[in-house]
Scaffold this active site. Sequence first.
Site, short mmCIF file in Angstrom:
data_model
loop_
_atom_site.label_atom_id
_atom_site.label_comp_id
_atom_site.label_asym_id
_atom_site.label_seq_id
_atom_site.Cartn_x
_atom_site.Cartn_y
_atom_site.Cartn_z
N ARG A 28 32.65 45.05 -49.53
CA ARG A 28 32.44 46.36 -50.16
C ARG A 28 30.99 46.52 -50.61
NH1 ARG A 28 37.69 45.02 -50.26
NH2 ARG A 28 39.31 46.59 -50.59
N SER A 168 48.85 48.40 -49.83
CA SER A 168 47.71 47.81 -49.12
C SER A 168 46.40 48.38 -49.65
CB SER A 168 47.83 48.10 -47.61
OG SER A 168 46.56 48.01 -47.00
N GLN A 170 43.60 47.89 -48.27
CA GLN A 170 42.79 48.35 -47.13
C GLN A 170 43.09 49.81 -46.81
OE1 GLN A 170 43.43 45.46 -44.01
NE2 GLN A 170 42.17 43.92 -45.03
N ASP A 316 47.39 36.78 -50.01
CA ASP A 316 46.63 35.86 -49.16
C ASP A 316 46.86 34.40 -49.54
OD1 ASP A 316 45.58 38.00 -47.78
OD2 ASP A 316 43.73 38.09 -48.95
N ARG A 347 52.06 35.07 -40.61
CA ARG A 347 52.00 33.90 -41.51
C ARG A 347 53.38 33.40 -41.93
NH1 ARG A 347 46.58 35.64 -44.95
NH2 ARG A 347 45.11 34.89 -43.39
C1 S3P Z 1 42.02 43.08 -48.55
C2 S3P Z 1 43.30 43.53 -48.72
C3 S3P Z 1 44.49 42.77 -48.32
C4 S3P Z 1 44.18 41.30 -48.07
C5 S3P Z 1 42.93 41.13 -47.25
C6 S3P Z 1 41.74 41.76 -47.96
C7 S3P Z 1 40.89 43.94 -48.98
O1 S3P Z 1 45.01 43.32 -47.13
O2 S3P Z 1 45.26 40.66 -47.43
O3 S3P Z 1 42.66 39.76 -47.03
O4 S3P Z 1 39.75 43.43 -49.06
O5 S3P Z 1 41.12 45.11 -49.27
P1 S3P Z 1 46.03 44.57 -47.12
O6 S3P Z 1 45.32 45.76 -47.63
O7 S3P Z 1 46.42 44.74 -45.69
O8 S3P Z 1 47.18 44.15 -47.98
#
Ligand code: S3P
Length: 429
Positions: A28, A168, A170, A316, A347
């Site tokens: 970020r 999520s 992301q 994670d 996983r």
């Molecule tokens: C992350 C969000 C998580 C995590 C990934 C990093 C991020 O994924 O598993 O390693 O930096 O926003 P998800 O948004 O798919 O849960």
Amino acid sequence: MAIQKLRESGNGLTGTIAVPGDKSISHRAIMFGSLATGKTVVKGFLPGEDCLSTIACFRQMGVAIHQEGDYVEIQGNGTKFLKEPDAVLDVGNSGTTIRLLSGILAGLEFYACIQGDASIAKRPMNRIVDPLRLMGAKVEGRQGGMYTPLTIQGGNLHSINYELPVASAQIKSAVLLAGLHAEGTTTVIEPEQTRDHTERMLKAFGVSVQHIEKNISIEGKQSLTATTIDVPGDISSAAFFLVAGSIIPSSRITIQHVGMNPTRTGIIDVLYRMGAQLTITNESEETMEPSADIQVKSTSLKGVEVGGDIIPKLIDEIPIIALAATQAEGTTVIKDAAELKVKETNRIDIVAKELNKMGARIETTEDGLIVHGKTMLTGAKVNSHGDHRIGMMLAVASTIAEGETVIENSEAINVSFPDFFGTLNDLQK
Ligand code: S3P
């Protein structure tokens, strides 16, 4: 192929270490510094392959980024000066890069094509493609936008209210970043709270973000002003040593300056419940992201149930929690974690398959794992399947296993922790 025979002395792991910078925050910092106006300085950056992919993508769009180890300077000129990339943007193994970058590209008035490695090609992209299309971006991908490569013709976005179909960070971040370039106010509604690094860092760059209960809103057409970002150590990397220190007899490890954002500390809650001996000192709340030193001493662990709204706070860390559970008395049940199937590997399957080769007794379920402890592990030929966190978990497993373990594809660890083996070796002296 790498052969690891890490611990023969019978001594525990002892010493003080630092783990590399937080991966989520490092990505970020590069992205927001590239969108901002002025010089952004990033200290404690993670120079792992994933974050280097993010740097490469923004350089392709004309941003001047100087990186030396964990120090980065970004000369941002604002989004208007980002230029259309004249080749495919390659995110390597990084899901965070492709998903957040797609949100940014959706708001920029040019055409871009993004792809990554074989693992990225199997991961679902419709979770970001759907909301970005709703906002007016033209996004295409294989199988109707499900898979990479993705092409994005951005610009002219309108705001949406979007209820996330899965918890999520992301997806949340992709929508908020697109919202930054949309007309009106974009709101994301989370089913459960996920990591909030995007919200915290946007505020540090001068953007106003509202957070009311499960709703996060951003008003469009705001600009970012350069700042300095101090990245704490990655709790997801520290987790391997928190578990190693707990399960390897006679260990005492201190990990300095670990990120303690409450949306990420699920591993600490679970280890406490398992009976781990952790001591947290030097807590600092002064910066954008809280941090602390964590000391761990070896002890006997007991099985626990892990599920519900803690899952996004430790998603994670589940591979290494599963290893801890093989060394705990009783049964550990991990549930509500179907998201594990769409990480760098599946996983759920891979944790069970690889640890069972070493003598663990792990069953898979639709949304998690059942681990029967305590089992003695024996050396075996195992495989990371190109997944950094599986590689590190297996390396920790090999330190307690009887005999020699061979970890195939261990180089995947460079994605998030380039000096992992060096750090582990330092603790064995
Ligand atoms: C992350 C969000 C998580 C995590 C990934 C990093 C991020 O994924 O598993 O390693 O930096 O926003 P998800 O948004 O798919 O849960």
